[in-house]
Motif scaffolding. Structure first.
Motif, PDB file in Angstrom:
ATOM      1  N   ASN A   4       0.860  -1.177   0.000  1.00  0.00           N
ATOM      2  CA  ASN A   4       0.000   0.000   0.000  1.00  0.00           C
ATOM      3  C   ASN A   4       0.897   1.228   0.000  1.00  0.00           C
ATOM      4  OD1 ASN A   4      -2.388  -1.446   0.156  1.00  0.00           O
ATOM      5  ND2 ASN A   4      -2.492  -1.346   2.371  1.00  0.00           N
ATOM      6  N   ILE A   5       0.514   2.218  -0.765  1.00  0.00           N
ATOM      7  CA  ILE A   5       1.202   3.505  -0.728  1.00  0.00           C
ATOM      8  C   ILE A   5       0.239   4.475  -0.063  1.00  0.00           C
ATOM      9  CG2 ILE A   5       2.234   5.350  -2.086  1.00  0.00           C
ATOM     10  CD1 ILE A   5       2.884   3.210  -4.200  1.00  0.00           C
ATOM     11  N   LYS A   6       0.685   5.066   1.028  1.00  0.00           N
ATOM     12  CA  LYS A   6      -0.195   5.913   1.836  1.00  0.00           C
ATOM     13  C   LYS A   6       0.287   7.348   1.874  1.00  0.00           C
ATOM     14  CE  LYS A   6      -1.259   2.397   5.296  1.00  0.00           C
ATOM     15  NZ  LYS A   6      -1.103   2.123   6.725  1.00  0.00           N
ATOM     16  N   LYS A   7      -0.669   8.244   2.006  1.00  0.00           N
ATOM     17  CA  LYS A   7      -0.374   9.657   2.234  1.00  0.00           C
ATOM     18  C   LYS A   7      -1.371  10.131   3.285  1.00  0.00           C
ATOM     19  CE  LYS A   7       1.577  13.622   0.722  1.00  0.00           C
ATOM     20  NZ  LYS A   7       2.844  13.947   0.139  1.00  0.00           N
ATOM     21  N   HIS A  14      -1.676   1.218  -4.826  1.00  0.00           N
ATOM     22  CA  HIS A  14      -1.080  -0.078  -4.542  1.00  0.00           C
ATOM     23  C   HIS A  14       0.025  -0.315  -5.546  1.00  0.00           C
ATOM     24  CE1 HIS A  14      -4.487  -1.111  -1.983  1.00  0.00           C
ATOM     25  NE2 HIS A  14      -5.271  -0.628  -2.939  1.00  0.00           N
ATOM     26  N   ILE A  15       1.007  -1.115  -5.161  1.00  0.00           N
ATOM     27  CA  ILE A  15       2.072  -1.469  -6.096  1.00  0.00           C
ATOM     28  C   ILE A  15       2.462  -2.918  -5.850  1.00  0.00           C
ATOM     29  CG2 ILE A  15       3.959  -0.679  -4.615  1.00  0.00           C
ATOM     30  CD1 ILE A  15       5.291   0.375  -7.218  1.00  0.00           C
ATOM     31  N   SER A  16       2.745  -3.621  -6.920  1.00  0.00           N
ATOM     32  CA  SER A  16       3.159  -5.012  -6.770  1.00  0.00           C
ATOM     33  C   SER A  16       4.666  -5.058  -6.514  1.00  0.00           C
ATOM     34  CB  SER A  16       2.791  -5.821  -8.010  1.00  0.00           C
ATOM     35  OG  SER A  16       3.365  -5.240  -9.153  1.00  0.00           O
ATOM     36  N   PRO A  17       5.121  -6.082  -5.795  1.00  0.00           N
ATOM     37  CA  PRO A  17       6.538  -6.161  -5.417  1.00  0.00           C
ATOM     38  C   PRO A  17       7.493  -6.128  -6.610  1.00  0.00           C
ATOM     39  CG  PRO A  17       5.270  -7.743  -4.175  1.00  0.00           C
ATOM     40  CD  PRO A  17       4.341  -7.151  -5.197  1.00  0.00           C
ATOM     41  N   ASP A  18       7.084  -6.688  -7.759  1.00  0.00           N
ATOM     42  CA  ASP A  18       7.984  -6.689  -8.915  1.00  0.00           C
ATOM     43  C   ASP A  18       8.202  -5.290  -9.500  1.00  0.00           C
ATOM     44  OD1 ASP A  18       5.275  -6.876  -9.663  1.00  0.00           O
ATOM     45  OD2 ASP A  18       5.809  -7.551 -11.671  1.00  0.00           O
ATOM     46  N   LYS A  19       7.332  -4.351  -9.150  1.00  0.00           N
ATOM     47  CA  LYS A  19       7.505  -2.970  -9.628  1.00  0.00           C
ATOM     48  C   LYS A  19       8.222  -2.101  -8.600  1.00  0.00           C
ATOM     49  CE  LYS A  19       3.707  -2.626 -12.893  1.00  0.00           C
ATOM     50  NZ  LYS A  19       2.687  -3.650 -12.693  1.00  0.00           N
ATOM     51  N   MET A  20       8.330  -2.601  -7.384  1.00  0.00           N
ATOM     52  CA  MET A  20       8.966  -1.826  -6.317  1.00  0.00           C
ATOM     53  C   MET A  20      10.483  -2.007  -6.372  1.00  0.00           C
ATOM     54  SD  MET A  20       8.730   0.233  -3.831  1.00  0.00           S
ATOM     55  CE  MET A  20       7.030   0.313  -3.315  1.00  0.00           C
ATOM     56  N   SER A  21      11.196  -0.906  -6.297  1.00  0.00           N
ATOM     57  CA  SER A  21      12.652  -0.961  -6.252  1.00  0.00           C
ATOM     58  C   SER A  21      13.122  -0.060  -5.109  1.00  0.00           C
ATOM     59  CB  SER A  21      13.236  -0.471  -7.574  1.00  0.00           C
ATOM     60  OG  SER A  21      13.004   0.914  -7.715  1.00  0.00           O
ATOM     61  N   GLY A  23      15.164   2.351  -5.181  1.00  0.00           N
ATOM     62  CA  GLY A  23      15.156   3.745  -5.632  1.00  0.00           C
ATOM     63  C   GLY A  23      13.769   4.348  -5.602  1.00  0.00           C
ATOM     64  N   LEU A  24      12.769   3.570  -6.032  1.00  0.00           N
ATOM     65  CA  LEU A  24      11.389   4.050  -6.030  1.00  0.00           C
ATOM     66  C   LEU A  24      10.897   4.241  -4.596  1.00  0.00           C
ATOM     67  CD1 LEU A  24       8.763   4.757  -7.457  1.00  0.00           C
ATOM     68  CD2 LEU A  24       8.217   2.333  -7.535  1.00  0.00           C
ATOM     69  N   ALA A  25      11.227   3.300  -3.729  1.00  0.00           N
ATOM     70  CA  ALA A  25      10.828   3.414  -2.328  1.00  0.00           C
ATOM     71  C   ALA A  25      11.416   4.684  -1.710  1.00  0.00           C
ATOM     72  CB  ALA A  25      11.290   2.186  -1.552  1.00  0.00           C
ATOM     73  N   LYS A  26      12.686   4.942  -1.997  1.00  0.00           N
ATOM     74  CA  LYS A  26      13.354   6.131  -1.455  1.00  0.00           C
ATOM     75  C   LYS A  26      12.697   7.408  -1.982  1.00  0.00           C
ATOM     76  CE  LYS A  26      18.016   7.892  -0.759  1.00  0.00           C
ATOM     77  NZ  LYS A  26      19.429   7.740  -1.106  1.00  0.00           N
ATOM     78  N   GLU A  27      12.379   7.411  -3.272  1.00  0.00           N
ATOM     79  CA  GLU A  27      11.730   8.573  -3.897  1.00  0.00           C
ATOM     80  C   GLU A  27      10.367   8.846  -3.273  1.00  0.00           C
ATOM     81  OE1 GLU A  27      10.984  11.742  -6.539  1.00  0.00           O
ATOM     82  OE2 GLU A  27      12.858  10.700  -6.115  1.00  0.00           O
ATOM     83  N   ARG A  31       9.044  12.080  -0.739  1.00  0.00           N
ATOM     84  CA  ARG A  31       7.883  12.931  -1.057  1.00  0.00           C
ATOM     85  C   ARG A  31       6.801  12.845   0.007  1.00  0.00           C
ATOM     86  NH1 ARG A  31       7.238  13.878  -7.162  1.00  0.00           N
ATOM     87  NH2 ARG A  31       9.313  13.425  -7.935  1.00  0.00           N
ATOM     88  N   GLY A  32       7.078  12.128   1.086  1.00  0.00           N
ATOM     89  CA  GLY A  32       6.125  12.089   2.195  1.00  0.00           C
ATOM     90  C   GLY A  32       5.147  10.934   2.153  1.00  0.00           C
ATOM     91  N   TYR A  33       5.386   9.983   1.267  1.00  0.00           N
ATOM     92  CA  TYR A  33       4.509   8.816   1.217  1.00  0.00           C
ATOM     93  C   TYR A  33       5.036   7.734   2.142  1.00  0.00           C
ATOM     94  CZ  TYR A  33       2.579  10.888  -3.011  1.00  0.00           C
ATOM     95  OH  TYR A  33       1.988  11.736  -3.903  1.00  0.00           O
TER      96      TYR A  33
END
Length: 50
Positions: A4-7, A14-21, A23-27, A31-33
């Motif tokens: 889950n991506i929350k704000k 939502h994001i699937s694990p294969d799309k999560m990296s 670098g993306l998590a850090k970004e 941004r406050g997510y």
């Protein structure tokens, strides 16, 4: 299993694990997510709901 991506405490996407990296998590975090496991969120909600 999804993440889950929350704000402001609300799940906005939502994001699937294969799309999560790392670098993306850090970004997203910069941004406050918040990123959390959908499974764990569901479990905590069930526990909180009693």
């Amino acid at each position: 299993m999804r993440y889950n991506i929350k704000k402001f405490g609300k799940v906005i996407s939502h994001i699937s694990p294969d799309k999560m990296s790392p670098g993306l998590a850090k970004e997203l975090k910069s941004r406050g997510y918040r990123i959390s496991s959908a499974y764990l969120d569901q479990h905590h909600a069930a526990v909180a709901g009693g």
